[in-house]
Design an enzyme around this catalytic site. Structure first.
Site, PDB file in Angstrom:
ATOM      1  N   ASP A 173      -2.942  40.005  -3.493  1.00 22.80           N
ATOM      2  CA  ASP A 173      -1.552  39.611  -3.767  1.00 22.80           C
ATOM      3  C   ASP A 173      -1.210  39.903  -5.227  1.00 22.80           C
ATOM      4  O   ASP A 173      -0.106  40.353  -5.538  1.00 22.80           O
ATOM      5  CB  ASP A 173      -1.354  38.109  -3.514  1.00 22.80           C
ATOM      6  CG  ASP A 173      -1.251  37.797  -2.031  1.00 22.80           C
ATOM      7  OD1 ASP A 173      -0.868  38.695  -1.255  1.00 22.80           O
ATOM      8  OD2 ASP A 173      -1.557  36.651  -1.651  1.00 22.80           O
ATOM      9  N   LYS A 187      -5.874  30.297   2.776  1.00 24.55           N
ATOM     10  CA  LYS A 187      -6.188  31.096   1.586  1.00 24.55           C
ATOM     11  C   LYS A 187      -7.115  30.403   0.571  1.00 24.55           C
ATOM     12  O   LYS A 187      -7.846  31.070  -0.152  1.00 24.55           O
ATOM     13  CB  LYS A 187      -4.900  31.500   0.870  1.00 24.55           C
ATOM     14  CG  LYS A 187      -4.121  32.578   1.598  1.00 24.55           C
ATOM     15  CD  LYS A 187      -2.940  33.015   0.756  1.00 24.55           C
ATOM     16  CE  LYS A 187      -2.192  34.132   1.434  1.00 24.55           C
ATOM     17  NZ  LYS A 187      -1.161  34.711   0.573  1.00 24.55           N
TER      18      LYS A 187
END
Ligand code: ATR
Length: 290
Positions: A110, A74
């Site tokens: 997210d 990520k």
């Protein structure tokens, strides 16, 4: 397992990470593609740390439409992208990439996925006192999402230094009151005093560690809303004990589905069939639990 027709025009999406064997994203996205009758397919790619750059280049060359990016990539993926959404840049982590005519753009769904999961339950962060457990990638996204809205933020982490770094970055970007503490019982008592919302972003309670919980049940008051981002199991020990204490609870499944739905929208430009995605994710999770 669903079989579908693959054509010469099928567009490919997927997830890159390691491990990816237990991901429920293929079940969720393929069901959504099918229900909207669009010619897309979603698969998982196990990509090791050292192979990330060649995977991103290869995916570009293969004209893959979009990818979810999960652990451990990520953060490392950022310098490999052509463009970065401002929120993802602030957070310093990307979980979705979109291929626009050969250029990779990175996003972080997210953060918005978390806010949407709360909102759909009628929970708003505005003006609230919030305690966040953990200071890893997920916590960064959620803390940044909340910091622009809530009144007070306390971050507790096993390793105090990473909580302190995150708190410092937040105070540079937002006017919110923010504190960093080590994750222990004494500090939890202090942080939960008057808190409205508790968010667990640590991996405590995640399968196979199902008997552990970051907060002892006796510290949870009925006025608290407890959000766990762990979704496997759907009802973690933390959520079960919070429920028992009379607190309101939100399971990680909601955030999982929302971050996926927001990614789906970016790849297809279509409104995601949220309820179907929720059902499919829950079904796939149940299969893994067996
Ligand atoms: P993610 O992207 O899911 O946030 P991560 O970046 O690896 O994953 O972060 C994991 C978080 O869970 C960290 O806050 C980690 O604490 P440390 O910074 O001290 O490592 C926390 N965590 C993991 N296992 C834990 C445990 N057994 N007890 C307490 N915290 C734990």
């Amino acid at each position: 397992m669903t079989t579908r027709e693959i054509s010469g025009q099928t567009r490919l999406c997927g997830v890159i990470g390691d491990p990816v064997e237990h991901t429920v994203s293929p079940a969720m996205h393929n069901a959504a593609f099918k229900s909207l009758g669009i010619d897309y397919v979603y698969v998982s790619f196990k990509v090791r740390k050292n192979d990330l750059a060649s995977a991103v280049e290869g995916a570009r060359a293969l004209n893959i439409r979009g990818l979810n990016v999960t652990l451990p990539h990520k953060v490392e993926i950022i310098p490999l992208l052509d463009e970065l959404d401002p929120l993802a840049e602030k957070i310093g982590a990307v979980n979705v990439i979109v291929n626009d005519e050969g250029l990779w753009k990175g996003y972080n769904t997210d953060a918005d996925g978390f806010l949407q999961a709360m909102l759909e339950q009628g929970i708003e962060a505005e003006g609230k006192k919030i305690t966040i457990l953990g200071a890893g990638g997920a916590s960064r996204a959620i803390s940044f999402a909340l910091a622009g809205r809530c009144a007070d933020l306390t971050i507790l982490n096993r390793t105090l230094a990473s909580a302190a770094v995150l708190a410092c970055e937040i105070s540079k970007n937002f006017a919110v009151a923010v504190a960093a503490l080590e994750l222990d019982r004494k500090n939890l008592v202090k942080a939960l005093e008057g808190a409205d919302i508790l968010v667990n972003t640590t991996s405590m309670g995640m399968n196979p560690d199902v008997d552990s919980t970051p907060v002892a049940g006796d510290l949870i008051r009925p006025r608290l809303t407890v959000v766990d981002i762990v979704y496997n199991p759907v009802k973690t020990r933390l959520l079960a004990e919070a429920e028992k204490a009379g607190a309101r609870t939100v399971s990680g499944l909601n955030m999982l589905v929302w971050q996926g739905a927001l990614a789906f929208e970016k790849w297809t430009g279509l409104r995601p069939p949220l309820e179907l995605m929720r059902r499919e994710a829950a079904r796939a999770l149940k299969k893994h639990e067996k």
